[in-house]
Design an enzyme around this catalytic site. Sequence first.
Site, PDB file in Angstrom:
ATOM      1  N   ASN A  18       0.880  -1.177   0.000  1.00 56.39           N
ATOM      2  CA  ASN A  18       0.000   0.000   0.000  1.00 56.39           C
ATOM      3  C   ASN A  18       0.914   1.222   0.000  1.00 56.39           C
ATOM      4  O   ASN A  18       2.113   1.104   0.309  1.00 56.39           O
ATOM      5  CB  ASN A  18      -0.988  -0.038   1.180  1.00 56.39           C
ATOM      6  CG  ASN A  18      -0.311   0.140   2.525  1.00 56.39           C
ATOM      7  OD1 ASN A  18       0.424   1.104   2.741  1.00 56.39           O
ATOM      8  ND2 ASN A  18      -0.536  -0.781   3.440  1.00 56.39           N
ATOM      9  N   ASN A  68      -7.856  -7.743   9.518  1.00 53.71           N
ATOM     10  CA  ASN A  68      -7.896  -8.387   8.213  1.00 53.71           C
ATOM     11  C   ASN A  68      -7.998  -9.908   8.282  1.00 53.71           C
ATOM     12  O   ASN A  68      -7.904 -10.588   7.248  1.00 53.71           O
ATOM     13  CB  ASN A  68      -6.667  -7.995   7.381  1.00 53.71           C
ATOM     14  CG  ASN A  68      -6.601  -6.508   7.123  1.00 53.71           C
ATOM     15  OD1 ASN A  68      -5.635  -5.856   7.481  1.00 53.71           O
ATOM     16  ND2 ASN A  68      -7.644  -5.958   6.525  1.00 53.71           N
ATOM     17  N   ARG A  87       0.362 -11.607   2.208  1.00 54.41           N
ATOM     18  CA  ARG A  87      -0.453 -11.789   3.420  1.00 54.41           C
ATOM     19  C   ARG A  87      -1.231 -13.111   3.432  1.00 54.41           C
ATOM     20  O   ARG A  87      -1.909 -13.420   4.421  1.00 54.41           O
ATOM     21  CB  ARG A  87      -1.416 -10.603   3.602  1.00 54.41           C
ATOM     22  CG  ARG A  87      -0.670  -9.286   3.863  1.00 54.41           C
ATOM     23  CD  ARG A  87      -1.550  -8.248   4.549  1.00 54.41           C
ATOM     24  NE  ARG A  87      -1.967  -8.666   5.879  1.00 54.41           N
ATOM     25  CZ  ARG A  87      -2.768  -7.952   6.673  1.00 54.41           C
ATOM     26  NH1 ARG A  87      -3.211  -6.779   6.260  1.00 54.41           N
ATOM     27  NH2 ARG A  87      -3.114  -8.385   7.873  1.00 54.41           N
ATOM     28  N   ARG A 136      -8.679  -3.433  -2.301  1.00 57.93           N
ATOM     29  CA  ARG A 136      -8.153  -4.724  -1.849  1.00 57.93           C
ATOM     30  C   ARG A 136      -9.210  -5.828  -1.858  1.00 57.93           C
ATOM     31  O   ARG A 136      -8.868  -7.001  -1.945  1.00 57.93           O
ATOM     32  CB  ARG A 136      -7.549  -4.545  -0.465  1.00 57.93           C
ATOM     33  CG  ARG A 136      -6.329  -3.610  -0.482  1.00 57.93           C
ATOM     34  CD  ARG A 136      -5.089  -4.332  -0.943  1.00 57.93           C
ATOM     35  NE  ARG A 136      -4.668  -5.183   0.113  1.00 57.93           N
ATOM     36  CZ  ARG A 136      -3.802  -4.821   1.079  1.00 57.93           C
ATOM     37  NH1 ARG A 136      -3.221  -3.658   1.038  1.00 57.93           N
ATOM     38  NH2 ARG A 136      -3.501  -5.647   2.039  1.00 57.93           N
ATOM     39  N   HIS A 165      -8.534   0.373   2.435  1.00 55.63           N
ATOM     40  CA  HIS A 165      -9.512  -0.468   3.124  1.00 55.63           C
ATOM     41  C   HIS A 165     -10.612   0.453   3.646  1.00 55.63           C
ATOM     42  O   HIS A 165     -10.330   1.585   4.061  1.00 55.63           O
ATOM     43  CB  HIS A 165      -8.895  -1.176   4.340  1.00 55.63           C
ATOM     44  CG  HIS A 165      -8.104  -2.412   4.047  1.00 55.63           C
ATOM     45  ND1 HIS A 165      -6.943  -2.734   4.718  1.00 55.63           N
ATOM     46  CD2 HIS A 165      -8.329  -3.437   3.179  1.00 55.63           C
ATOM     47  CE1 HIS A 165      -6.480  -3.894   4.269  1.00 55.63           C
ATOM     48  NE2 HIS A 165      -7.298  -4.336   3.335  1.00 55.63           N
ATOM     49  N   ASP A 167     -12.001   0.455   6.446  1.00 55.80           N
ATOM     50  CA  ASP A 167     -11.781   0.902   7.838  1.00 55.80           C
ATOM     51  C   ASP A 167     -10.691   1.960   7.961  1.00 55.80           C
ATOM     52  O   ASP A 167     -10.379   2.402   9.063  1.00 55.80           O
ATOM     53  CB  ASP A 167     -11.522  -0.290   8.773  1.00 55.80           C
ATOM     54  CG  ASP A 167     -10.145  -0.906   8.603  1.00 55.80           C
ATOM     55  OD1 ASP A 167      -9.395  -0.521   7.684  1.00 55.80           O
ATOM     56  OD2 ASP A 167      -9.801  -1.798   9.418  1.00 55.80           O
ATOM     57  N   ALA A 253       3.097   1.168   8.109  1.00 53.52           N
ATOM     58  CA  ALA A 253       2.639  -0.015   7.359  1.00 53.52           C
ATOM     59  C   ALA A 253       1.234   0.196   6.805  1.00 53.52           C
ATOM     60  O   ALA A 253       0.653  -0.703   6.199  1.00 53.52           O
ATOM     61  CB  ALA A 253       2.654  -1.246   8.254  1.00 53.52           C
ATOM     62  N   CYS A 259      -7.186  -1.211  12.653  1.00 50.89           N
ATOM     63  CA  CYS A 259      -6.543  -2.323  11.927  1.00 50.89           C
ATOM     64  C   CYS A 259      -5.914  -3.338  12.875  1.00 50.89           C
ATOM     65  O   CYS A 259      -5.721  -4.495  12.506  1.00 50.89           O
ATOM     66  CB  CYS A 259      -5.433  -1.798  11.020  1.00 50.89           C
ATOM     67  SG  CYS A 259      -5.913  -0.511   9.902  1.00 50.89           S
TER      68      CYS A 259
HETATM   69  N1  ARG Z   1       0.262  -3.403   5.746  1.00 48.90           N
HETATM   70  C1  ARG Z   1      -1.077  -3.882   5.885  1.00 48.90           C
HETATM   71  C2  ARG Z   1      -1.666  -4.153   4.514  1.00 48.90           C
HETATM   72  O1  ARG Z   1      -1.449  -3.373   3.622  1.00 48.90           O
HETATM   73  C3  ARG Z   1      -1.916  -2.921   6.646  1.00 48.90           C
HETATM   74  C4  ARG Z   1      -3.297  -3.424   6.939  1.00 48.90           C
HETATM   75  C5  ARG Z   1      -4.158  -2.445   7.623  1.00 48.90           C
HETATM   76  N2  ARG Z   1      -5.351  -3.044   8.027  1.00 48.90           N
HETATM   77  C6  ARG Z   1      -6.586  -2.502   7.944  1.00 48.90           C
HETATM   78  N3  ARG Z   1      -7.574  -3.132   8.471  1.00 48.90           N
HETATM   79  N4  ARG Z   1      -6.807  -1.405   7.265  1.00 48.90           N
HETATM   80  O2  ARG Z   1      -2.357  -5.129   4.287  1.00 48.90           O
END
Ligand code: ARG
Length: 266
Positions: A18, A68, A87, A136, A165, A167, A253, A259
């Site tokens: 991201n 996630n 992931r 995503r 995302h 959230d 991140a 998150c």
């Molecule tokens: N580095 C993670 C990703 O890009 C961050 C996830 C953040 N999570 C969230 N629920 N927005 O997947």
Amino acid sequence: MRLLMCPPEHFDVTYEINPWMRIANGPDPQRARAQWTALHAILAEQIGADVALIEPQPGLPDMVFTANAGLTKGDLFVPSRFRPAERQGEVAFFTAWMSDNGFQIRPLPETIEGAFEGEGDALFYGDLLLTGFGQRSDEAACREVGTLLGVDVLPLCLTDSRWYHLDTCLIPVTPSLLAYYPAAFDAAANAALEKLPGERILLTESDSLRFGGNAVVAGNRIVINSGCAALAAALRKRGFEVFETDLSEFIKAGGSAKCLVLALEH
Ligand code: ARG
């Protein structure tokens, strides 16, 4: 309130999936541990949430972002199907934990294509499941999650890769108060959000860039990253108790308070 968190033992930025992630700008492990511990203490001690922990795994630096893992409703759990390969290794660990802890696993059927990244892209506004797609997660997968859990879904198209995302840019504060950043959504999503019942708080760009749209809500108490002044004021004005806690290392991140937490109760 029951939540799932994952200690940041192996948290790092070792890949870029991201726009916030830069391998050259990695988190400071000690500071990350202190920030995560402070968030955990707010939730478990000050708010009194029942916070379960899953064991972190080496080589899965984003597993700390438990939002996630998937999505629960009652005792059902739909595991995520991650878009980034980096992931995908988390799924087996989260699914095993949920199954060991009494959840019935309802995976997306193979006939449904596309990704679904759990509570990151699926938030309940009252009984309605708001889902984010276009970055995503995919719309068809989000709709199927609604079918698997027996809930109505409103898919909302996310158009800006910084708010990748749902959230990261929308908070269902109560069943009649919604906070979101309009510029993160396309015109149809904005129109749909405007039609929803309840009051709205529109997030500013500067609060959104500090992940103001990424909050843990527990009744009238809300936890957000520090420095989201307009949002904190708007919430306090409405009688909410706002906990501001520095999550700078996790923002490296692309994540903040919400998150780092998965709701185990809906
Ligand atoms: N580095 C993670 C990703 O890009 C961050 C996830 C953040 N999570 C969230 N629920 N927005 O997947």
